[in-house]
Scaffold this motif. Sequence first.
Motif, PDB file in Angstrom:
ATOM      1  N   ASP A   1     -15.037   3.374  10.454  1.00 38.94           N
ATOM      2  CA  ASP A   1     -14.545   2.968   9.133  1.00 38.94           C
ATOM      3  C   ASP A   1     -13.591   1.808   9.382  1.00 38.94           C
ATOM      4  O   ASP A   1     -12.652   1.939  10.172  1.00 38.94           O
ATOM      5  CB  ASP A   1     -13.826   4.149   8.475  1.00 38.94           C
ATOM      6  CG  ASP A   1     -13.514   3.898   7.009  1.00 38.94           C
ATOM      7  OD1 ASP A   1     -13.645   2.747   6.544  1.00 38.94           O
ATOM      8  OD2 ASP A   1     -13.116   4.864   6.325  1.00 38.94           O
TER       9      ASP A   1
ATOM     10  N   GLU B   1     -17.977   6.093  -0.924  1.00 34.53           N
ATOM     11  CA  GLU B   1     -17.972   6.542   0.473  1.00 34.53           C
ATOM     12  C   GLU B   1     -18.244   8.020   0.645  1.00 34.53           C
ATOM     13  O   GLU B   1     -17.331   8.798   0.900  1.00 34.53           O
ATOM     14  CB  GLU B   1     -16.677   6.148   1.173  1.00 34.53           C
ATOM     15  CG  GLU B   1     -15.374   6.464   0.480  1.00 34.53           C
ATOM     16  CD  GLU B   1     -14.179   6.018   1.343  1.00 34.53           C
ATOM     17  OE1 GLU B   1     -14.224   6.188   2.566  1.00 34.53           O
ATOM     18  OE2 GLU B   1     -13.208   5.493   0.770  1.00 34.53           O
TER      19      GLU B   1
ATOM     20  N   GLU C   1     -20.052   3.989   3.810  1.00 31.43           N
ATOM     21  CA  GLU C   1     -19.260   3.397   2.719  1.00 31.43           C
ATOM     22  C   GLU C   1     -19.655   1.934   2.518  1.00 31.43           C
ATOM     23  O   GLU C   1     -19.811   1.182   3.479  1.00 31.43           O
ATOM     24  CB  GLU C   1     -17.766   3.458   3.083  1.00 31.43           C
ATOM     25  CG  GLU C   1     -16.846   2.752   2.086  1.00 31.43           C
ATOM     26  CD  GLU C   1     -15.369   2.878   2.449  1.00 31.43           C
ATOM     27  OE1 GLU C   1     -15.051   3.063   3.645  1.00 31.43           O
ATOM     28  OE2 GLU C   1     -14.530   2.789   1.536  1.00 31.43           O
TER      29      GLU C   1
END
Length: 262
Positions: free
Chosen positions: A99, A206, A237
């Motif tokens: 991420d 996400e 995401e």
Amino acid sequence: MKKYRGAFIKNEREISCMREANRVVANILDALGDAVAPGIPTRDFEDLARELCKEYKVQPGFLGYCGYPFVLCCSVNEQVVHGFPSERLLREGDIVSFDMGVIYDGFYGDAARTYPVGEVSDKAAAIMRVTEASLYAGIERARRGFDVYEIGAAVQACVEAAGFSVVRRFVGHGIGRAMHEKPEVPNFRPKMGGMPLQAGMVVAIEPMVTEGTYEVDILEDNWTAVTRDRKLAAHFEHSVLITAKEPEILSVSDRGLTRFFC
Ligand code: MF3
Ligand code: CO
């Protein structure tokens, strides 16, 4: 900046900045994905992400955010989100979620993907495929006039039809000059309605998907979220612009929009 029920409506200039921020994020995710292999310590991905922020002349978006100590979240197997890069070595059969967030000219980009490490089990392949599919099912509802909670309803339906679960504890979000803006974008259908989406809003969708229970525990480091049953989790995401027409995915790299598993 125009506001609608607490959510910011971006103008063309602001949208250009968000396109660039998210393009850089997607390019960094491509590079991280290319580097995934058994035997690599996850700390190497942090170093690579930091390096690339310098090269692209962007600020890391996560470092220092609520005290988060890294530029990258790197979550392996039962880790759902907010995993710390560390000396832990990736092993054949692991799945690893990256991420990444950056700030370009005052605007945030934010996106995430889960990658397989070498050959993975059918279960691991399935959770990645379903999580990615649920993201696109959610994006399909990211349209002007739709209730923002329809996104999560679509995500949840997709995930649960495949026998997996959606995490409740963390949600997607509006994004812009702040990483987290209104509205919240849950990955499930809340009891009450949300706000109708407007053209010019940008939302980070996400889905965080688990193999077993959707309950998570937070580790001693106060960040790493793991599944309570320690079964697998995956996370995809995209940052998505609401337009008068089709949803526009902003987190697209120079390789173009890549769908990995579905
Ligand atoms: N994609 C996550 C989010 O939107 C990343 C946040 S990690 C943090 O909330 F460290 F910055 F908090
Ligand atoms: Co996010």
